[in-house]
Design a protein around this motif. Structure first.
Motif, PDB file in Angstrom:
ATOM      1  N   PHE A  24       0.819  -1.134   0.093  1.00 17.12           N
ATOM      2  CA  PHE A  24      -0.010  -0.087   0.008  1.00 17.12           C
ATOM      3  C   PHE A  24       0.882   1.241   0.064  1.00 17.12           C
ATOM      4  CE2 PHE A  24      -1.672   3.352   2.924  1.00 17.12           C
ATOM      5  CZ  PHE A  24      -2.776   3.650   2.322  1.00 17.12           C
ATOM      6  N   VAL A  25       1.851   1.376   0.859  1.00 17.41           N
ATOM      7  CA  VAL A  25       2.700   2.406   0.937  1.00 17.41           C
ATOM      8  C   VAL A  25       3.446   2.649  -0.559  1.00 17.41           C
ATOM      9  CG1 VAL A  25       4.767   3.446   1.997  1.00 17.41           C
ATOM     10  CG2 VAL A  25       2.970   2.395   3.407  1.00 17.41           C
ATOM     11  N   ARG A  26       4.182   1.725  -0.994  1.00 15.74           N
ATOM     12  CA  ARG A  26       4.719   1.760  -2.279  1.00 15.74           C
ATOM     13  C   ARG A  26       3.890   2.121  -3.404  1.00 15.74           C
ATOM     14  NH1 ARG A  26       6.122  -3.672  -4.203  1.00 15.74           N
ATOM     15  NH2 ARG A  26       4.116  -3.451  -5.228  1.00 15.74           N
ATOM     16  N   GLU A  27       2.600   1.671  -3.570  1.00 13.72           N
ATOM     17  CA  GLU A  27       1.864   2.013  -4.748  1.00 13.72           C
ATOM     18  C   GLU A  27       1.264   3.426  -4.536  1.00 13.72           C
ATOM     19  OE1 GLU A  27       0.816  -0.184  -7.287  1.00 13.72           O
ATOM     20  OE2 GLU A  27       2.710  -1.362  -6.453  1.00 13.72           O
ATOM     21  N   ARG A  28       0.940   3.777  -3.028  1.00 13.09           N
ATOM     22  CA  ARG A  28       0.475   5.159  -3.028  1.00 13.09           C
ATOM     23  C   ARG A  28       1.608   6.186  -3.302  1.00 13.09           C
ATOM     24  NH1 ARG A  28      -0.636   7.355   3.053  1.00 13.09           N
ATOM     25  NH2 ARG A  28      -1.265   9.828   2.374  1.00 13.09           N
ATOM     26  N   ALA A  29       2.877   5.823  -3.002  1.00 11.11           N
ATOM     27  CA  ALA A  29       3.924   6.725  -3.098  1.00 11.11           C
ATOM     28  C   ALA A  29       4.245   6.795  -4.826  1.00 11.11           C
ATOM     29  CB  ALA A  29       5.379   6.228  -2.633  1.00 11.11           C
ATOM     30  N   ASP A  30       3.812   5.864  -5.424  1.00 11.02           N
ATOM     31  CA  ASP A  30       4.051   5.769  -6.768  1.00 11.02           C
ATOM     32  C   ASP A  30       3.132   6.430  -7.669  1.00 11.02           C
ATOM     33  OD1 ASP A  30       6.483   4.416  -6.728  1.00 11.02           O
ATOM     34  OD2 ASP A  30       5.372   2.606  -7.324  1.00 11.02           O
ATOM     35  N   GLY A  31       1.741   7.094  -6.951  1.00  8.92           N
ATOM     36  CA  GLY A  31       0.813   7.769  -7.232  1.00  8.92           C
ATOM     37  C   GLY A  31      -0.214   6.775  -8.142  1.00  8.92           C
ATOM     38  N   ASN A  32      -0.279   5.387  -7.804  1.00 11.17           N
ATOM     39  CA  ASN A  32      -0.981   4.607  -8.338  1.00 11.17           C
ATOM     40  C   ASN A  32      -2.519   4.959  -8.110  1.00 11.17           C
ATOM     41  OD1 ASN A  32       0.929   3.526 -10.104  1.00 11.17           O
ATOM     42  ND2 ASN A  32       1.543   1.946  -8.248  1.00 11.17           N
ATOM     43  N   TYR A  33      -2.821   5.069  -6.957  1.00  6.56           N
ATOM     44  CA  TYR A  33      -4.189   5.194  -6.441  1.00  6.56           C
ATOM     45  C   TYR A  33      -4.224   6.078  -5.109  1.00  6.56           C
ATOM     46  CZ  TYR A  33      -2.827   0.981  -3.899  1.00  6.56           C
ATOM     47  OH  TYR A  33      -2.040   0.144  -2.889  1.00  6.56           O
ATOM     48  N   ARG A  34      -5.302   6.742  -4.723  1.00  5.56           N
ATOM     49  CA  ARG A  34      -5.369   7.351  -3.468  1.00  5.56           C
ATOM     50  C   ARG A  34      -5.969   6.651  -2.469  1.00  5.56           C
ATOM     51  NH1 ARG A  34      -8.805  12.377  -5.694  1.00  5.56           N
ATOM     52  NH2 ARG A  34      -9.136  12.570  -3.697  1.00  5.56           N
ATOM     53  N   VAL A  35      -5.702   6.673  -1.285  1.00  4.99           N
ATOM     54  CA  VAL A  35      -6.365   6.166  -0.053  1.00  4.99           C
ATOM     55  C   VAL A  35      -7.698   5.989   0.051  1.00  4.99           C
ATOM     56  CG1 VAL A  35      -6.345   6.076   2.450  1.00  4.99           C
ATOM     57  CG2 VAL A  35      -4.415   7.106   1.331  1.00  4.99           C
ATOM     58  N   PRO A  36      -8.508   6.813  -0.162  1.00 11.89           N
ATOM     59  CA  PRO A  36     -10.027   6.621  -0.521  1.00 11.89           C
ATOM     60  C   PRO A  36     -10.371   5.288  -1.534  1.00 11.89           C
ATOM     61  CG  PRO A  36      -9.832   8.996  -0.491  1.00 11.89           C
ATOM     62  CD  PRO A  36      -8.463   8.113  -0.566  1.00 11.89           C
ATOM     63  N   SER A  37      -9.643   5.482  -2.832  1.00 14.37           N
ATOM     64  CA  SER A  37      -9.880   4.414  -3.596  1.00 14.37           C
ATOM     65  C   SER A  37      -9.550   3.178  -2.968  1.00 14.37           C
ATOM     66  CB  SER A  37      -9.157   4.597  -4.981  1.00 14.37           C
ATOM     67  OG  SER A  37      -9.387   5.852  -5.474  1.00 14.37           O
ATOM     68  N   TYR A  38      -8.444   2.997  -2.416  1.00 17.05           N
ATOM     69  CA  TYR A  38      -7.858   1.735  -1.709  1.00 17.05           C
ATOM     70  C   TYR A  38      -8.871   1.210  -0.906  1.00 17.05           C
ATOM     71  CZ  TYR A  38      -5.390  -1.690   1.130  1.00 17.05           C
ATOM     72  OH  TYR A  38      -4.546  -2.562   1.607  1.00 17.05           O
ATOM     73  N   LEU A  39      -9.448   2.054  -0.040  1.00 14.10           N
ATOM     74  CA  LEU A  39     -10.170   1.745   1.182  1.00 14.10           C
ATOM     75  C   LEU A  39     -11.563   1.216   0.676  1.00 14.10           C
ATOM     76  CD1 LEU A  39      -9.908   1.131   4.226  1.00 14.10           C
ATOM     77  CD2 LEU A  39     -10.678   3.723   4.788  1.00 14.10           C
ATOM     78  N   VAL A  40     -12.065   1.987  -0.126  1.00 10.69           N
ATOM     79  CA  VAL A  40     -13.367   1.645  -0.727  1.00 10.69           C
ATOM     80  C   VAL A  40     -13.384   0.432  -1.351  1.00 10.69           C
ATOM     81  CG1 VAL A  40     -14.996   2.202  -2.332  1.00 10.69           C
ATOM     82  CG2 VAL A  40     -14.288   3.961  -0.860  1.00 10.69           C
ATOM     83  N   TYR A  41     -12.479   0.077  -2.014  1.00  9.69           N
ATOM     84  CA  TYR A  41     -12.318  -1.269  -2.692  1.00  9.69           C
ATOM     85  C   TYR A  41     -12.333  -2.433  -1.856  1.00  9.69           C
ATOM     86  CZ  TYR A  41     -10.521  -5.422  -5.055  1.00  9.69           C
ATOM     87  OH  TYR A  41     -10.382  -6.621  -5.669  1.00  9.69           O
ATOM     88  N   LYS A  42     -11.362  -2.234  -0.721  1.00 12.31           N
ATOM     89  CA  LYS A  42     -11.341  -3.216   0.260  1.00 12.31           C
ATOM     90  C   LYS A  42     -12.645  -3.436   0.945  1.00 12.31           C
ATOM     91  CE  LYS A  42      -7.868  -4.965   1.038  1.00 12.31           C
ATOM     92  NZ  LYS A  42      -7.316  -6.426   0.463  1.00 12.31           N
ATOM     93  N   VAL A  43     -13.353  -2.430   1.184  1.00 15.04           N
ATOM     94  CA  VAL A  43     -14.452  -2.680   2.173  1.00 15.04           C
ATOM     95  C   VAL A  43     -15.581  -3.254   1.247  1.00 15.04           C
ATOM     96  CG1 VAL A  43     -14.065  -1.130   3.792  1.00 15.04           C
ATOM     97  CG2 VAL A  43     -15.117  -0.267   2.087  1.00 15.04           C
ATOM     98  N   LEU A  44     -15.565  -2.715   0.120  1.00 18.38           N
ATOM     99  CA  LEU A  44     -16.746  -3.370  -0.840  1.00 18.38           C
ATOM    100  C   LEU A  44     -16.239  -4.714  -1.283  1.00 18.38           C
ATOM    101  CD1 LEU A  44     -17.355  -0.392  -3.580  1.00 18.38           C
ATOM    102  CD2 LEU A  44     -18.878  -1.384  -1.591  1.00 18.38           C
ATOM    103  N   GLU A  45     -15.217  -5.092  -1.319  1.00 17.02           N
ATOM    104  CA  GLU A  45     -14.617  -6.526  -1.613  1.00 17.02           C
ATOM    105  C   GLU A  45     -15.076  -7.477  -0.492  1.00 17.02           C
ATOM    106  OE1 GLU A  45     -10.619  -8.766  -2.667  1.00 17.02           O
ATOM    107  OE2 GLU A  45     -10.321  -7.310  -1.348  1.00 17.02           O
ATOM    108  N   GLU A  46     -14.956  -7.138   0.814  1.00 19.63           N
ATOM    109  CA  GLU A  46     -15.522  -7.772   2.160  1.00 19.63           C
ATOM    110  C   GLU A  46     -16.959  -7.853   1.896  1.00 19.63           C
ATOM    111  OE1 GLU A  46     -13.435  -9.390   3.576  1.00 19.63           O
ATOM    112  OE2 GLU A  46     -11.575  -8.442   3.054  1.00 19.63           O
TER     113      GLU A  46
END
Length: 200
Positions: A24-46
């Protein structure tokens, strides 16, 4: 205590959440996605996974035990409590420094909450200086909604054991329960957005 099982079960998510942190830290630092995108995806997946599993579980328990309340509300309470447990695990994983500390914090918090739902200790016996905690405990609203759904209008006097009244609204308690989801989600989002997770 059916409703607390999802909250305890959320501790099983903790190792994977903590192991994903470097990615998460690496991908975020590379600008691949924003925190809300990551978190929303994770909770929707669950969430997608919990819907059918919780429905099967609730139908089996409801008819197996011979419950009298509404099956729909019973399932909704279980589903929301389960997903609150998951997003709570994300919140704890967001600020915990290690897997061990996260695995200690989450069950400890949920166990403390159990003392304020009105089952192990009646509300009337909770010390005055601790009664405030029962109002910020999500399991209180889950448990109260379940008890009202099961006993309201069916067994007079039973609700008084849990410091509930016949005229209390089970849907109001369910609504209060639902409010914890965005609160925990926002907490996880803020912590993940501003934590660097990098030690120099």
């Amino acid at each position: 205590m059916v409703t607390v099982l999802p909250a305890f079960g959320a501790a099983g998510y903790m190792p994977s959440l903590m192991m994903e942190r470097p990615i998460f830290v690496r991908e975020r630092a590379d600008g691949n996605y924003r925190v809300p995108s990551y978190l929303v995806y994770k909770v929707l997946e669950e969430f997608v996974v919990t819907v059918p599993i919780s429905l099967l579980f609730c139908v089996a328990v409801y008819y197996g035990v011979g419950m009298q309340g509404g099956l729909g509300l019973f399932w909704l309470i279980f589903l929301v409590t389960q997903n609150i447990g998951i997003v709570l695990a994300y919140l704890v994983a967001a600020f915990a420094p290690s897997v061990d500390s996260a695995n200690a914090i989450l069950p400890c918090y949920v166990t403390i909450c159990l003392f304020f739902v009105g089952l192990l200790i009646p509300y009337s016996e909770i010390p005055v200086y601790w009664q405030w905690f029962s109002y910020i405990t999500f399991l209180k609203y889950s448990w109260s909604a379940l008890m009202l759904n099961e006993f309201q209008g069916n067994q007079p006097g039973m609700l008084s054991i849990f410091s509930l009244n016949e005229d209390d609204s089970k849907w109001a308690y369910f609504g209060y329960l639902c409010a914890f989801y965005p609160a925990f989600f926002l907490g996880a989002l803020l912590i993940m957005s501003y934590s660097k997770y990098v030690k120099r």
